[in-house]
Design a protein around this motif. Sequence first.
Motif, PDB file in Angstrom:
ATOM      1  N   LEU A   1      10.613  -4.385  14.689  1.00 41.51           N
ATOM      2  CA  LEU A   1      10.884  -3.146  13.951  1.00 41.51           C
ATOM      3  C   LEU A   1      12.292  -2.646  14.228  1.00 41.51           C
ATOM      4  O   LEU A   1      12.985  -2.151  13.316  1.00 41.51           O
ATOM      5  N   TRP A   2      12.750  -2.749  15.455  1.00 42.66           N
ATOM      6  CA  TRP A   2      14.105  -2.303  15.812  1.00 42.66           C
ATOM      7  C   TRP A   2      15.166  -3.115  15.064  1.00 42.66           C
ATOM      8  O   TRP A   2      16.133  -2.562  14.542  1.00 42.66           O
ATOM      9  N   LEU A   3      14.969  -4.429  14.988  1.00 46.95           N
ATOM     10  CA  LEU A   3      15.949  -5.289  14.317  1.00 46.95           C
ATOM     11  C   LEU A   3      15.977  -5.058  12.809  1.00 46.95           C
ATOM     12  O   LEU A   3      16.988  -5.340  12.156  1.00 46.95           O
ATOM     13  N   ASN A   4      14.871  -4.551  12.250  1.00 48.89           N
ATOM     14  CA  ASN A   4      14.795  -4.342  10.800  1.00 48.89           C
ATOM     15  C   ASN A   4      14.846  -2.873  10.396  1.00 48.89           C
ATOM     16  O   ASN A   4      14.619  -2.546   9.235  1.00 48.89           O
TER      17      ASN A   4
ATOM     18  N   LEU B   1       6.006   8.142   9.302  1.00 47.61           N
ATOM     19  CA  LEU B   1       5.937   6.849   8.614  1.00 47.61           C
ATOM     20  C   LEU B   1       5.438   7.002   7.184  1.00 47.61           C
ATOM     21  O   LEU B   1       4.989   6.029   6.573  1.00 47.61           O
ATOM     22  N   GLY B   2       5.513   8.202   6.655  1.00 46.31           N
ATOM     23  CA  GLY B   2       5.108   8.418   5.269  1.00 46.31           C
ATOM     24  C   GLY B   2       3.612   8.484   5.052  1.00 46.31           C
ATOM     25  O   GLY B   2       3.151   8.467   3.914  1.00 46.31           O
TER      26      GLY B   2
ATOM     27  N   PHE C   1       0.835   3.484   3.765  1.00 52.14           N
ATOM     28  CA  PHE C   1       2.153   3.662   4.379  1.00 52.14           C
ATOM     29  C   PHE C   1       3.289   3.813   3.372  1.00 52.14           C
ATOM     30  O   PHE C   1       4.295   4.472   3.671  1.00 52.14           O
ATOM     31  N   LEU C   2       3.141   3.200   2.205  1.00 50.39           N
ATOM     32  CA  LEU C   2       4.259   3.125   1.264  1.00 50.39           C
ATOM     33  C   LEU C   2       4.084   4.117   0.118  1.00 50.39           C
ATOM     34  O   LEU C   2       2.959   4.520  -0.200  1.00 50.39           O
ATOM     35  N   PRO C   3       5.183   4.506  -0.527  1.00 51.17           N
ATOM     36  CA  PRO C   3       5.089   5.449  -1.655  1.00 51.17           C
ATOM     37  C   PRO C   3       4.433   4.818  -2.873  1.00 51.17           C
ATOM     38  O   PRO C   3       4.278   3.590  -2.959  1.00 51.17           O
TER      39      PRO C   3
ATOM     40  N   PHE D   1       7.645  -1.971   5.177  1.00 55.40           N
ATOM     41  CA  PHE D   1       6.823  -3.028   4.599  1.00 55.40           C
ATOM     42  C   PHE D   1       6.190  -3.882   5.698  1.00 55.40           C
ATOM     43  O   PHE D   1       5.099  -4.432   5.520  1.00 55.40           O
ATOM     44  N   ILE D   2       6.896  -4.005   6.825  1.00 55.54           N
ATOM     45  CA  ILE D   2       6.420  -4.853   7.917  1.00 55.54           C
ATOM     46  C   ILE D   2       5.240  -4.214   8.650  1.00 55.54           C
ATOM     47  O   ILE D   2       4.293  -4.911   9.047  1.00 55.54           O
TER      48      ILE D   2
END
Length: 282
Positions: free
Chosen positions: A43-46, A135-136, A221-223, A60-61
């Motif tokens: 998560l940190w790298l992305n 996180l939405g 999690f996503l819109p 998304f991950i």
Amino acid sequence: MNANVTAARAGIRRGITEHRISLSTPSETAFMVIGLVAVGIVLWLNRDNEIVPGFGTALFIVPSIITIQLLFITCYGLATVVVTEREDGTLIRARSLPNGLRVYSTGILTRTMCELVETIVLTIVIAAVILGGSLGVDGTGFVVIAGMLILGTVALTTFGFVIGTVFRNPRSVGGWGFLMVGVLAYVSGLIQPLASMPGWVQVIGQGSPLYWIGHAFRAAFLPESAGAFELGGGWQLGIAFAVVGAWAVAGLLLAPVLLRRVARRETGSAIEARRQAALQRV
């Protein structure tokens, strides 16, 4: 008191006790910690990457990570426990007790749920710290996540029991069982979006409960606009809960049958033969 209720209570107590013991076992705790550290690194790298403008890669991950955790804990982890306890005689001892298999299966399911909730809560906390905010996920999203976790656990437990009954020893589960779980994750669109795969893979994926579990988590999690990337061009929570619910019902019906079948085939001589074979390999 009803015998089934008594067995369920005993199984729940057993599962909670086994989970507490596992937390004090260095190897099992280390496995969980390493997994959570890996999640944090990914998560940190992305954290600043975007799949398309306005949609962060990390968001998304997160749903895929949670679905894969659910898969490995309920399938791979459960199968390893069943095979190990079949090999050491725990299963045959449970068969000899009144309602022993019911207590045993309830205990395994309880332990699995404890481990699953613990792992996913820590994952969400790590994601919230790295990505910031909620996180939405709104109130409805948390209801979707909780409901799908319960149904998904029951549905995928069946796969764990199947793998546990097919393989003869823990080493086989660590090899072929791991491969089976990995293939299931891939064809369910957890590694690569299912919409980008060939049509025949999409058919297999949509028949799997794993795709719909991931679909529901992504919806949480996503819109709303992110649903355009899904098969069908939108979120289909009704279908997701119907498919996973059907698999959950099948799991509730099949798991006791599989356990009884395995327990009937176990004998003291068979257990001793496997123990001697293991000692010879050492």
